[in-house]
Design a protein around this motif. Sequence first.
Motif, PDB file in Angstrom:
ATOM      1  N   UNK A  96       0.842  -1.194   0.000  1.00 37.23           N
ATOM      2  CA  UNK A  96       0.000   0.000   0.000  1.00 37.23           C
ATOM      3  C   UNK A  96       0.881   1.249   0.000  1.00 37.23           C
ATOM      4  N   UNK A  97       0.397   2.278  -0.682  1.00 37.78           N
ATOM      5  CA  UNK A  97       1.137   3.538  -0.739  1.00 37.78           C
ATOM      6  C   UNK A  97       0.882   4.310   0.557  1.00 37.78           C
ATOM      7  N   UNK A  98       1.954   4.619   1.271  1.00 38.50           N
ATOM      8  CA  UNK A  98       1.803   5.264   2.585  1.00 38.50           C
ATOM      9  C   UNK A  98       2.896   6.302   2.784  1.00 38.50           C
ATOM     10  N   UNK A  99       2.568   7.393   3.479  1.00 37.56           N
ATOM     11  CA  UNK A  99       3.576   8.433   3.715  1.00 37.56           C
ATOM     12  C   UNK A  99       4.523   8.071   4.849  1.00 37.56           C
ATOM     13  N   UNK A 100       5.780   8.453   4.669  1.00 40.89           N
ATOM     14  CA  UNK A 100       6.782   8.338   5.721  1.00 40.89           C
ATOM     15  C   UNK A 100       7.530   9.667   5.787  1.00 40.89           C
ATOM     16  N   UNK A 101       7.817  10.119   6.984  1.00 41.96           N
ATOM     17  CA  UNK A 101       8.556  11.366   7.166  1.00 41.96           C
ATOM     18  C   UNK A 101      10.022  11.019   7.384  1.00 41.96           C
ATOM     19  N   UNK A 102      10.865  11.468   6.463  1.00 41.14           N
ATOM     20  CA  UNK A 102      12.294  11.178   6.507  1.00 41.14           C
ATOM     21  C   UNK A 102      13.073  12.481   6.548  1.00 41.14           C
ATOM     22  N   UNK A 103      14.283  12.423   7.109  1.00 44.48           N
ATOM     23  CA  UNK A 103      15.167  13.588   7.136  1.00 44.48           C
ATOM     24  C   UNK A 103      16.050  13.572   5.887  1.00 44.48           C
ATOM     25  N   UNK A 104      15.916  14.626   5.062  1.00 47.22           N
ATOM     26  CA  UNK A 104      16.687  14.750   3.832  1.00 47.22           C
ATOM     27  C   UNK A 104      17.549  15.999   3.896  1.00 47.22           C
ATOM     28  N   UNK A 105      18.632  16.056   3.109  1.00 46.39           N
ATOM     29  CA  UNK A 105      19.455  17.272   3.063  1.00 46.39           C
ATOM     30  C   UNK A 105      18.627  18.471   2.604  1.00 46.39           C
ATOM     31  N   UNK A 106      18.820  19.609   3.259  1.00 46.84           N
ATOM     32  CA  UNK A 106      18.067  20.822   2.912  1.00 46.84           C
ATOM     33  C   UNK A 106      18.404  21.260   1.494  1.00 46.84           C
ATOM     34  N   UNK A 107      17.384  21.756   0.778  1.00 44.32           N
ATOM     35  CA  UNK A 107      17.543  22.215  -0.596  1.00 44.32           C
ATOM     36  C   UNK A 107      16.932  23.601  -0.746  1.00 44.32           C
ATOM     37  N   UNK A 108      17.300  24.269  -1.845  1.00 39.10           N
ATOM     38  CA  UNK A 108      16.626  25.515  -2.198  1.00 39.10           C
ATOM     39  C   UNK A 108      15.160  25.205  -2.500  1.00 39.10           C
ATOM     40  N   UNK A 109      14.279  26.192  -2.291  1.00 34.74           N
ATOM     41  CA  UNK A 109      12.846  25.974  -2.466  1.00 34.74           C
ATOM     42  C   UNK A 109      12.510  25.385  -3.831  1.00 34.74           C
ATOM     43  N   UNK A 110      13.183  25.869  -4.865  1.00 32.79           N
ATOM     44  CA  UNK A 110      12.851  25.416  -6.216  1.00 32.79           C
ATOM     45  C   UNK A 110      13.315  23.988  -6.486  1.00 32.79           C
ATOM     46  N   UNK A 111      14.123  23.420  -5.599  1.00 33.53           N
ATOM     47  CA  UNK A 111      14.668  22.085  -5.818  1.00 33.53           C
ATOM     48  C   UNK A 111      14.021  21.014  -4.941  1.00 33.53           C
ATOM     49  N   UNK A 112      13.145  21.408  -4.014  1.00 30.42           N
ATOM     50  CA  UNK A 112      12.617  20.427  -3.070  1.00 30.42           C
ATOM     51  C   UNK A 112      11.740  19.386  -3.765  1.00 30.42           C
ATOM     52  N   UNK A 113      10.983  19.784  -4.777  1.00 34.59           N
ATOM     53  CA  UNK A 113      10.125  18.835  -5.476  1.00 34.59           C
ATOM     54  C   UNK A 113      10.967  17.836  -6.266  1.00 34.59           C
ATOM     55  N   UNK A 114      12.012  18.312  -6.914  1.00 34.56           N
ATOM     56  CA  UNK A 114      12.921  17.413  -7.633  1.00 34.56           C
ATOM     57  C   UNK A 114      13.544  16.419  -6.675  1.00 34.56           C
ATOM     58  N   UNK A 115      14.006  16.914  -5.525  1.00 30.10           N
ATOM     59  CA  UNK A 115      14.607  16.029  -4.530  1.00 30.10           C
ATOM     60  C   UNK A 115      13.614  14.975  -4.054  1.00 30.10           C
ATOM     61  N   UNK A 116      12.357  15.384  -3.810  1.00 29.91           N
ATOM     62  CA  UNK A 116      11.349  14.444  -3.330  1.00 29.91           C
ATOM     63  C   UNK A 116      11.156  13.300  -4.319  1.00 29.91           C
ATOM     64  N   UNK A 117      11.118  13.604  -5.619  1.00 29.12           N
ATOM     65  CA  UNK A 117      10.974  12.547  -6.620  1.00 29.12           C
ATOM     66  C   UNK A 117      12.218  11.661  -6.675  1.00 29.12           C
ATOM     67  N   UNK A 118      13.382  12.260  -6.591  1.00 35.64           N
ATOM     68  CA  UNK A 118      14.624  11.470  -6.639  1.00 35.64           C
ATOM     69  C   UNK A 118      14.697  10.476  -5.486  1.00 35.64           C
ATOM     70  N   UNK A 119      14.091  10.837  -4.361  1.00 30.83           N
ATOM     71  CA  UNK A 119      14.086   9.939  -3.206  1.00 30.83           C
ATOM     72  C   UNK A 119      12.972   8.894  -3.274  1.00 30.83           C
ATOM     73  N   UNK A 120      12.236   8.851  -4.386  1.00 33.44           N
ATOM     74  CA  UNK A 120      11.267   7.780  -4.614  1.00 33.44           C
ATOM     75  C   UNK A 120      11.851   6.665  -5.474  1.00 33.44           C
ATOM     76  N   UNK A 121      13.089   6.831  -5.956  1.00 34.89           N
ATOM     77  CA  UNK A 121      13.698   5.887  -6.897  1.00 34.89           C
ATOM     78  C   UNK A 121      14.344   4.716  -6.154  1.00 34.89           C
TER      79      UNK A 121
END
Length: 374
Positions: A96-121
Amino acid sequence: MRLRGMWFSTFAVFLIIVLTGCFQGEQSLEEMDPPDDQEVVDGEDGKENDDETGDTDQEIAEEEDENDAPDEEDEAADESTQMVERQLFLLDKDGMVAPQILELPAQEDKEVATQALEYLVRGGPVTSLLPNGFQAVLPEGTEVLGLDLQEDGTMVVDLSEEFTDYDADDELKILQAMTYTLTQFDSVEQIQLMINGEMQEEMPVDGTPIGDGYSRANGINILGIDTIDLVNSQAVTMYYPAVHNDNNYFVPVTQHVEMDDDDRYAAIVETLIEGPGYNSNLLHVFNTHTLLTEKPELKDGVLELMFNDGILKDTEESIVSDEVMETLVRTLTEWDEVDAVQVNVENVEQVMNESGEVYEEPVTKQMFIPTEKM
């Protein structure tokens, strides 16, 4: 007698010469090997000595100050390693698809969405962070080639060819995980898909339609549609608790709830009280005799709920369990007009959480998940 005098004179001269040589030798040794605590004498000799050693007291002090001062590169490194909490939608042990809260390296605002997808790979940077029982959803090797947020809130996602390498059974899960991960950002309403720069109207393996965009309205972990009157019901995202080992988390599921606009919130709450059913591994957290005793009222973004004391985990202390509160808040704040939830209990002045803290203010979803902006 005369010879004795000559001998005495010769011996005296010899003794004077020897003593003079010894005295001069001691002076030479002292000059060659000065004591450790001898002060440096200013002058030409002192300057020549500084030039030879390259370290005057002042230079040493300045060097120590430079060593003690924070290095700009070190500061930049520290900033780059700052961590922030991000919510990612992954696959749990039951698929099942479920949310998890993880600690990731801080990014510029414009890069957070890209980072979120990269962490789904799969096999990507999320691997070492995955909670027990969870896995990433995007095919291994997938690259995020670009993201483009349109004025209408559509996020166009451009992925590499490796994205197409997945099983048909996983197609909806992949689409839902991407959609829910990206639409957690305030400015994103739906997503569209590109592969190597070419727009896709459907998913590449099993042909799930994307059309003009895929949003949360399309649902997630859809349950029980075989026994529901789809004509007179509405799809609603409900959150139920789940547990794996020591990891407690919430799973969003789409259920069809029979309702009209006038009793929308009451119908949703009553469905939550009934629970997710017995065909899933989700938890039923409400007491069996819990009742909603008044019609919910929405005032300035706050949804007020009134229950009987059946909702309480501890009637003497007026405690509402944390899982019950989070189930209500996560589910009801999925509606745009609901910003917070106020839980009231008949004949109870104040309710508390399991830590003994009084709920003095309406509860928002930010109490449970990080706020995401872009």
